[in-house]
Design a protein around this motif. Structure first.
Motif, mmCIF file in Angstrom:
data_model
loop_
_atom_site.group_PDB
_atom_site.id
_atom_site.type_symbol
_atom_site.label_atom_id
_atom_site.label_comp_id
_atom_site.label_asym_id
_atom_site.label_seq_id
_atom_site.Cartn_x
_atom_site.Cartn_y
_atom_site.Cartn_z
ATOM 1 N N SER A 1 30.291 26.500 47.048
ATOM 2 C CA SER A 1 29.546 27.268 47.894
ATOM 3 C C SER A 1 29.951 28.529 48.371
ATOM 4 N N ASP A 2 29.312 29.620 48.941
ATOM 5 C CA ASP A 2 29.597 30.754 49.361
ATOM 6 C C ASP A 2 29.949 31.515 47.989
ATOM 7 N N THR A 3 30.595 32.490 48.339
ATOM 8 C CA THR A 3 31.062 33.681 47.103
ATOM 9 C C THR A 3 32.272 32.603 46.363
ATOM 10 N N THR A 4 32.062 32.495 45.284
ATOM 11 C CA THR A 4 33.298 31.748 44.211
ATOM 12 C C THR A 4 33.606 32.665 42.860
ATOM 13 N N ASN A 5 34.786 32.851 42.502
ATOM 14 C CA ASN A 5 35.127 33.456 41.417
ATOM 15 C C ASN A 5 35.713 32.385 40.689
ATOM 16 N N LEU A 6 35.503 32.220 39.319
ATOM 17 C CA LEU A 6 36.399 31.368 38.344
ATOM 18 C C LEU A 6 36.750 32.449 37.211
ATOM 19 N N ILE A 7 38.223 32.580 37.260
ATOM 20 C CA ILE A 7 38.704 33.387 36.051
ATOM 21 C C ILE A 7 39.650 32.528 35.213
ATOM 22 N N THR B 1 30.531 33.133 39.876
ATOM 23 C CA THR B 1 30.735 33.990 38.938
ATOM 24 C C THR B 1 31.721 33.509 38.067
ATOM 25 N N PHE B 2 31.312 33.230 36.854
ATOM 26 C CA PHE B 2 32.470 32.898 35.536
ATOM 27 C C PHE B 2 32.752 34.168 34.960
ATOM 28 N N HIS B 3 34.017 34.429 34.923
ATOM 29 C CA HIS B 3 34.571 35.734 34.494
ATOM 30 C C HIS B 3 34.677 35.645 32.901
ATOM 31 N N ASP B 4 35.053 34.473 32.769
ATOM 32 C CA ASP B 4 35.512 34.307 31.096
ATOM 33 C C ASP B 4 34.686 33.230 30.451
ATOM 34 N N ASP B 5 34.836 32.670 29.264
ATOM 35 C CA ASP B 5 34.254 31.951 28.551
ATOM 36 C C ASP B 5 34.098 30.570 29.245
ATOM 37 N N VAL B 6 32.892 29.832 28.720
ATOM 38 C CA VAL B 6 32.553 28.636 29.464
ATOM 39 C C VAL B 6 31.901 27.725 27.997
ATOM 40 N N GLY C 1 34.510 23.789 47.288
ATOM 41 C CA GLY C 1 34.787 24.865 48.570
ATOM 42 C C GLY C 1 34.291 26.217 47.872
ATOM 43 N N TYR C 2 35.091 27.195 48.221
ATOM 44 C CA TYR C 2 34.631 28.552 47.814
ATOM 45 C C TYR C 2 36.107 29.423 47.809
ATOM 46 N N GLY C 3 36.125 30.679 47.211
ATOM 47 C CA GLY C 3 37.224 31.372 46.985
ATOM 48 C C GLY C 3 37.215 31.791 45.288
ATOM 49 N N THR C 4 38.572 31.704 45.108
ATOM 50 C CA THR C 4 38.918 32.077 43.620
ATOM 51 C C THR C 4 39.847 31.184 43.014
ATOM 52 N N LEU C 5 39.440 30.584 42.093
ATOM 53 C CA LEU C 5 40.163 29.722 41.399
ATOM 54 C C LEU C 5 40.399 30.410 39.869
ATOM 55 N N ILE C 6 41.739 30.414 39.559
ATOM 56 C CA ILE C 6 42.111 31.174 38.393
ATOM 57 C C ILE C 6 43.101 30.266 37.524
ATOM 58 N N ALA C 7 42.867 30.265 36.367
ATOM 59 C CA ALA C 7 43.757 30.006 35.027
ATOM 60 C C ALA C 7 44.518 30.979 34.550
ATOM 61 N N GLY C 8 45.596 30.922 34.072
ATOM 62 C CA GLY C 8 46.551 32.122 33.602
ATOM 63 C C GLY C 8 45.705 32.533 32.260
ATOM 64 N N PRO C 9 46.318 33.577 31.830
ATOM 65 C CA PRO C 9 45.557 34.365 30.685
ATOM 66 C C PRO C 9 45.515 33.433 29.439
ATOM 67 N N THR C 10 46.380 32.389 29.242
ATOM 68 C CA THR C 10 45.991 31.678 28.005
ATOM 69 C C THR C 10 45.768 30.228 28.288
#
Length: 273
Positions: A54-60, A80-85, A33-42
């Motif tokens: 698909s569409d605009t997706t952010n992984l935090i 967009t992968f905002h942190d380490d991969v 899908g699409y949207g924002t998928l977040i894992a906590g800071p640690t």
């Protein structure tokens, strides 16, 4: 989701908005899908199944694409992968017309593929995880102004004794290139005059690095970095050479030499292997 030990072995569909797993998620099924998928800071987003966006997706949060894991960006989309991969899985696929943007540190194991005809845009550190190793990319690569490409040298065999990238499409250079030496166990590799290292090979290469951080060589030796058009068939190459240090030019020769600078500049732009 605030609990620990979150796992998904079935289908998790994102339809916009933001979904947060404060203590991480381990996926062995399919996330799409699409949207924002977040894992906590640690926490970590771990994947041994399929993650398809698909569409605009952010992984935090950090993403570990582990053994068997596949990540797909398709449908003329941007993920967009905002942190380490950490990519040690089967593939990260960016289909034609789509873009994968990476802001964190990206580590790619030698057997793990970057596939598809889309654009891999790196704005953080990028390196092979099986140093030294060969990273294969089917599509295009852009090394942005904030990128840091780390290459290690332990010998003269490309992809097994020094890091290298094979890029099927276009390569845009930028950011920092750092080159260091690697120890296989018998001591650090010591490059000699005449050694050369084809760090990047691509269908076409444009631009230049903003910063070079190159390990010091032995006495009397210097580095020379060339971007060579059609150096291997129709493939462009970023080649790092070890050359003898330039001998200082006597003052009586300098005025004559300056008259040749324009000719030298033209020759370098036309240089091939």
């Amino acid at each position: 989701f605030q609990g620990a030990g979150n796992t998904s072995a079935g289908n998790l569909t994102l339809l916009g908005g933001a979904t947060e797993f404060t203590q991480g998620l381990s996926n062995s099924g399919q996330v799409s899908g699409y949207g924002t998928l977040i894992a906590g800071p640690t926490a970590v987003l771990g994947n041994t199944g399929t993650m398809a966006f698909s569409d605009t997706t952010n992984l935090i949060g950090d993403v570990n694409n582990d053994t068997g894991g596949t990540i797909i960006v398709s449908g003329s989309s941007t993920a967009t992968f905002h942190d380490d991969v950490n990519h040690s899985g089967a593939e990260i696929r960016v289909s034609g017309g789509s873009t994968g943007v990476f802001f964190g540190d990206v580590t790619i194991s030698a057997s793990s593929l970057l596939t598809g005809d889309g654009l891999f845009w790196f704005e953080g550190s990028v390196s092979g995880g099986s140093s030294p190793g060969l990273v294969s990319v089917e599509g295009d690569v852009r090394l942005g102004e904030g990128s840091h490409a780390l290459m290690e040298l332990a010998g003269l065999e490309r992809g097994t004794e020094y890091d290298a990238f094979d890029i099927g499409g276009e390569l845009w250079l930028g950011g920092e290139l750092e080159v260091g030496l690697y120890d296989f166990g018998g001591g650090l590799f010591e490059p000699q005059a005449g050694d050369s290292f084809d760090l990047f090979m691509a269908e076409s290469i444009t631009g230049e690095f903003d910063l070079l951080t190159l390990v010091a060589l032995g006495a009397g030796l210097d580095w020379q970095l060339d971007v060579l058009a059609d150096a291997v068939g129709f493939t462009d190459v970023v080649r790092l050479n070890v050359v003898n240090s330039a001998v200082p030019v006597p003052p009586s020769v300098w005025l004559f030499g300056t008259g040749l600078l324009g000719l030298v500049g033209v020759a370098r732009r036309r240089r091939a292997a």
